[in-house]
Design an enzyme around this catalytic site. Structure first.
Site, PDB file in Angstrom:
ATOM      1  N   ASP A  24     -71.579  -0.535 -46.581  1.00 43.37           N
ATOM      2  CA  ASP A  24     -72.197  -0.502 -45.262  1.00 43.37           C
ATOM      3  C   ASP A  24     -73.714  -0.642 -45.467  1.00 43.37           C
ATOM      4  O   ASP A  24     -74.212  -0.473 -46.583  1.00 43.37           O
ATOM      5  CB  ASP A  24     -71.838   0.826 -44.573  1.00 43.37           C
ATOM      6  CG  ASP A  24     -72.663   1.081 -43.331  1.00 43.37           C
ATOM      7  OD1 ASP A  24     -72.696   0.188 -42.465  1.00 43.37           O
ATOM      8  OD2 ASP A  24     -73.287   2.166 -43.235  1.00 43.37           O
ATOM      9  N   ASP A  26     -76.790   0.081 -42.669  1.00 45.23           N
ATOM     10  CA  ASP A  26     -77.639   1.116 -42.052  1.00 45.23           C
ATOM     11  C   ASP A  26     -77.109   2.519 -42.371  1.00 45.23           C
ATOM     12  O   ASP A  26     -75.952   2.822 -42.116  1.00 45.23           O
ATOM     13  CB  ASP A  26     -77.664   0.943 -40.531  1.00 45.23           C
ATOM     14  CG  ASP A  26     -78.380  -0.332 -40.109  1.00 45.23           C
ATOM     15  OD1 ASP A  26     -77.911  -1.421 -40.468  1.00 45.23           O
ATOM     16  OD2 ASP A  26     -79.414  -0.231 -39.431  1.00 45.23           O
ATOM     17  N   ASP A 202     -71.497   5.562 -44.104  1.00 47.07           N
ATOM     18  CA  ASP A 202     -71.984   6.855 -43.615  1.00 47.07           C
ATOM     19  C   ASP A 202     -71.457   7.253 -42.249  1.00 47.07           C
ATOM     20  O   ASP A 202     -71.585   8.405 -41.862  1.00 47.07           O
ATOM     21  CB  ASP A 202     -73.518   6.834 -43.526  1.00 47.07           C
ATOM     22  CG  ASP A 202     -74.000   5.924 -42.409  1.00 47.07           C
ATOM     23  OD1 ASP A 202     -73.621   4.726 -42.420  1.00 47.07           O
ATOM     24  OD2 ASP A 202     -74.724   6.394 -41.523  1.00 47.07           O
TER      25      ASP A 202
END
Ligand SMILES: [Mg+2]
Length: 257
Positions: A24, A26, A202
């Site tokens: 991922d 961001d 996240d």
């Protein structure tokens, strides 16, 4: 699927043989910024990713909520296999790209989002054409109103659309594809096929990919402390992820000291 507290131990650094890595962006590779357009790519990260991709024989992919074009500008000149818009669009290892699944978001939704944000300082609308995200990081008190707005869109648009919640963001997007289905699609392609997938992310949207990685014999690495999660391991923050990746990107003889 297993939902528990991920252990603190990250995956072994030197053991890249037969692995495929999905990242991922961001909040995982990059520190989250106050505004989505204020994100910064730290010096050296692109080089680390390019080296790591080489060490994995190309089995390194980005899996993000951003559009592929935007990711390409962030990480230029690197162009990795990539899933954008939470899996709605995919660039395969041979460079071919699938266009986003589903229809573009209706104009009235866009107009309503902009009118909503105009009356609320700090609320930011991110129009990705096939999805639309409303960020409230700078206006935390707006969370309830943003949620109500998105639920209203679901009622208007009907079947075929869903809400993706994230950190200080609510996004409306077409159903049917997510980061999990994107990971599975890439895992059917060389050089990913036959490898063990490792997904690092996240946010809630990454849970789909954690689940899929586990289904395909691999596991997830959660960045941060959210619980429960389908991830097996965790790293504390993007700085720790970058250090971990830089370590793995070292030439073999150095990383096996
Ligand atoms: Mg993220």
């Amino acid at each position: 699927m297993r939902r528990a507290a991920p252990s603190a131990a990250p995956a072994p650094v030197a053991d890249l043989h037969g692995r495929a890595l999905f990242l991922d962006v961001d909040g995982t590779l990059l520190d989250i910024a106050a505004r989505p357009d204020a994100i910064r790519v730290p010096a050296g990260l692109v080089t680390v990713l390019a080296r790591l991709s080489d060490r994995l024989d190309g089995a390194l992919a980005l899996v993000s909520g951003r559009a592929i074009d935007e990711l390409d500008s962030l990480f230029a000149p690197l162009q990795l296999p990539t899933a954008g818009l939470h899996g709605l669009e995919i660039r395969l290892p041979d460079g071919t790209r699938s266009s986003p699944a589903g229809e573009a978001l209706a104009g009235p939704v866009r107009a309503e989002a902009l009118a909503f944000a105009a009356g609320r300082p700090g609320v930011i609308v991110e129009d990705k054409r096939h999805t639309l995200a409303v960020h409230f990081r700078l206006a935390p008190d707006a969370e309830g109103a943003v949620d109500a707005l998105a639920r209203g869109w679901l009622a208007t648009l009907g079947a075929g659309w869903e809400i993706q919640r994230g950190k200080a963001v609510v996004e409306i997007r077409p159903v049917g594809r997510d980061k999990g289905t994107a990971l599975a699609t890439l895992m059917r392609q060389a050089p990913f096929d036959g490898r063990v997938p490792l997904m690092v992310g996240d946010d809630l949207t990454d849970e789909h990919a954690f689940d899929m990685a586990a289904t395909l014999g691999g596991h997830g690495v959660l960045v941060g402390h959210r619980q429960p999660s389908a991830a097996r391991f965790r790293l504390p923050d993007p700085a720790a992820v970058r250090a971990w990746l830089a370590d793995m990107a070292q030439p073999l003889q150095e990383s096996r000291r």
